[in-house]
Design a protein around this motif. Sequence first.
Motif, PDB file in Angstrom:
ATOM      1  N   THR A  55      40.289  50.575  37.504  1.00  0.00           N
ATOM      2  CA  THR A  55      39.544  49.331  37.945  1.00  0.00           C
ATOM      3  C   THR A  55      38.214  49.059  38.042  1.00  0.00           C
ATOM      4  N   THR A  59      35.683  47.347  35.533  1.00  0.00           N
ATOM      5  CA  THR A  59      34.951  46.185  36.094  1.00  0.00           C
ATOM      6  C   THR A  59      33.506  46.245  35.804  1.00  0.00           C
ATOM      7  N   CYS A  62      32.762  45.973  31.888  1.00  0.00           N
ATOM      8  CA  CYS A  62      32.826  44.650  31.337  1.00  0.00           C
ATOM      9  C   CYS A  62      31.755  43.822  31.912  1.00  0.00           C
ATOM     10  N   LEU A  82      33.146  32.118  35.055  1.00  0.00           N
ATOM     11  CA  LEU A  82      34.365  32.744  34.715  1.00  0.00           C
ATOM     12  C   LEU A  82      34.230  34.351  34.627  1.00  0.00           C
ATOM     13  N   VAL A  83      33.189  34.801  33.961  1.00  0.00           N
ATOM     14  CA  VAL A  83      33.129  36.214  34.091  1.00  0.00           C
ATOM     15  C   VAL A  83      32.547  36.626  35.522  1.00  0.00           C
ATOM     16  N   LEU A  86      35.875  36.827  37.554  1.00  0.00           N
ATOM     17  CA  LEU A  86      36.643  38.084  37.135  1.00  0.00           C
ATOM     18  C   LEU A  86      36.045  39.258  37.486  1.00  0.00           C
ATOM     19  N   ALA A  89      36.931  39.566  41.216  1.00  0.00           N
ATOM     20  CA  ALA A  89      38.181  39.893  41.276  1.00  0.00           C
ATOM     21  C   ALA A  89      38.522  41.414  41.001  1.00  0.00           C
ATOM     22  N   GLY A  90      37.714  41.806  39.977  1.00  0.00           N
ATOM     23  CA  GLY A  90      37.812  43.365  39.599  1.00  0.00           C
ATOM     24  C   GLY A  90      37.674  44.242  40.833  1.00  0.00           C
ATOM     25  N   THR A  93      39.984  43.968  43.601  1.00  0.00           N
ATOM     26  CA  THR A  93      41.073  44.780  43.325  1.00  0.00           C
ATOM     27  C   THR A  93      40.874  46.257  43.431  1.00  0.00           C
TER      28      THR A  93
END
Length: 158
Positions: A55, A59, A62, A82-83, A86, A89-90, A93
């Motif tokens: 993960t 992340t 990306c 949005l990116v 994310l 969030a990555g 996580t």
Amino acid sequence: MAESRQTQHYQQQQQQPSDAIKGMLPERTPSKSQLLAVVTLLPVGGTLLLLSGLTLAGTLTCLALATPLFIICSPVLVPAALVTGLAIAGFLTSGAFGITALSSFSWMASFLRRTRAPGQAKRRVLGTAGGQKVRETAQMTQQKAQGTGTEAKESGKT
């Protein structure tokens, strides 16, 4: 004579490392519950640690690929938000998987240390609800043993 001293000194040097290694080894073999804990938790902890690493790597990849997109499309704020969301969030996580893996390894280590104490299993059994049944059975066995001993003494006297 000097050769025998050298031989004795050499033998003593050879024995000392093995004694040191023996001191580090456990005195008894692990119990079935300890083996079960290791067999169960090592794959679980390893899998969670692997997921955490994957993960994090995904992340970061990306985020590295999206950085030029931020520069080219700077007027477009919604995709950037949005990116960014994310990416956050990555990271969260990844951290959650890592903490979960480390806490499972920590729990396993403390479990193995706790169960190595002598008499620990007996205290656990007696502390549970089933322990009452164990106590009753032990008392009945003692009473029967005492009754059998007194009967044998009385029959020997007559």
